[in-house]
Design an enzyme around this catalytic site. Structure first.
Site, short mmCIF file in Angstrom:
data_model
loop_
_atom_site.label_atom_id
_atom_site.label_comp_id
_atom_site.label_asym_id
_atom_site.label_seq_id
_atom_site.Cartn_x
_atom_site.Cartn_y
_atom_site.Cartn_z
N CYS A 115 0.81 -1.22 0.00
CA CYS A 115 0.00 0.00 0.00
C CYS A 115 0.84 1.27 0.00
CB CYS A 115 -0.95 0.00 1.19
SG CYS A 115 -2.11 -1.38 1.19
N HIS A 252 -3.28 7.20 1.89
CA HIS A 252 -3.67 5.88 1.41
C HIS A 252 -5.06 5.59 1.98
CE1 HIS A 252 -4.08 1.68 0.81
NE2 HIS A 252 -3.83 1.36 2.06
N ASN A 282 -10.14 0.05 -0.49
CA ASN A 282 -8.67 0.06 -0.41
C ASN A 282 -8.12 -0.54 -1.70
OD1 ASN A 282 -5.96 -0.41 0.11
ND2 ASN A 282 -6.28 -1.16 2.19
#
Length: 325
Positions: A115, A252, A282
């Protein structure tokens, strides 16, 4: 003092056509729209079609960024593609994008920091530009996380989606002050001791399979808020700036609670945080460039704005990039 800065010349994004609502997941696993939204802030996610690969998503986002920047593929010297879900073990997915763009010069490679991948990729490209080896770089974050999810594990399958975002970075000169356009500072970290909190239980040299994503969400949450707050402070300290100087944070998009917790700890108003997790979920390395492209396109992020990009991912890896648009 004259310095080389990496300015963001253009942004682009791509999301697969299929939208999966929480209600669709609730029909397959023991969960509900209310539970997912309360715990994560997520309403929906995009899912790549059968046969639609990470390189396809990356290519579409790259073309959009090139168009926004007003440059052609032959103007690019470097492609850095951040992904944890490559088309194949090798070659690098970046080289597939390079070929599809018709780019026969320069060089291309992947970066894998889960990520945090886009923050890592931006930093790598910025360093090549500052070293004078590259004039223009295409930086991409692209993922098909739906391919590594256990769709019977309600603790993970509700969290993720697919997508891609990209930026074109271009060398420019500045006077070395925080008023310069471009990347002002970047900071990267990792701590491999936390492997077991967020990982995929497969790989070529271990199981000879792709494996599935596994996570201990509560423990990841605590580390995320602490690590992201620290790296934001580190970025501000390196430039002599304060949180009040930031126009926007583009984090993020892991979980709305992490976004809220980090902003609260840093005393940053929620209205200055770009949030797309509700409709993108996500998307790992794609989440920051997707959110950035959306906020640029809708006019929230304007030229001259001071923007902080920050992320944490499996590894653990984490980092931040401070950039003036």
């Amino acid at each position: 003092m004259t310095v080389i800065r990496s300015i963001i010349r253009g942004t682009g994004s791509y999301l697969p056509a299929r939208v999966m609502l929480n209600s669709e997941l609730a029909a397959e696993v023991e969960t509900s729209d209310e539970w997912i939204q309360e715990r994560t802030g997520i309403r929906q996610r995009h899912i790549a079609a059968d046969g639609e690969k990470t390189s396809d998503l990356a290519l579409a986002a790259a073309r959009a960024a090139l168009q926004a920047a007003g440059v052609e593929a032959e103007d690019i010297d470097l492609i850095v593609l951040a992904t944890a879900t490559p088309d194949q073990t090798f070659p690098a997915t970046a080289t597939k994008v390079q070929a599809a763009l018709g780019m026969t010069r320069g060089f291309a490679f992947d970066v894998q920091a889960v990520c945090s991948g886009f923050v890592y990729a931006m930093t790598v490209a910025d360093n090549f530009i500052k070293a004078g080896q590259v004039k223009r770089a295409l930086v991409i974050g692209a993922e098909t996380f739906s391919r590594i999810l256990d769709w019977q594990d309600r603790t993970t399958c509700v969290l993720f989606g697919d997508g891609a975002g990209a930026v074109v970075l271009e060398a420019a000169t500045g006077d070395g002050s925080v008023a310069d356009r471009g990347i002002l500072t970047s900071h990267l970290h990792s701590d491999g001791r936390h492997h077991d909190l967020l990982y995929v239980d497969g790989g070529p040299s271990s199981t000879q399979t792709t494996g599935y994503l596994r996570m201990e969400g509560n423990k990841v949450f605590k580390h995320a808020v602490a690590n992201l707050s620290e790296v934001i402070s580190e970025s501000l300290a390196a430039t002599g700036l304060k949180a009040d100087d930031l126009d926007w944070i583009v984090p993020h998009q892991a979980n709305k609670r992490i976004l809220d917790g980090t902003a609260k700890k840093m005393n940053i108003p929620a209205e200055r945080v770009i949030v797309t997790v509700d409709h993108h979920a996500n998307t790992s390395a794609a989440s920051i460039p997707l959110a950035l492209a959306e906020a640029v396109a809708d006019g929230r992020i304007k030229p001259g704005n001071l923007v902080l990009l920050e992320a944490m991912g499996g590894g653990f890896t984490w980092g931040a990039v401070l950039v003036r648009m």
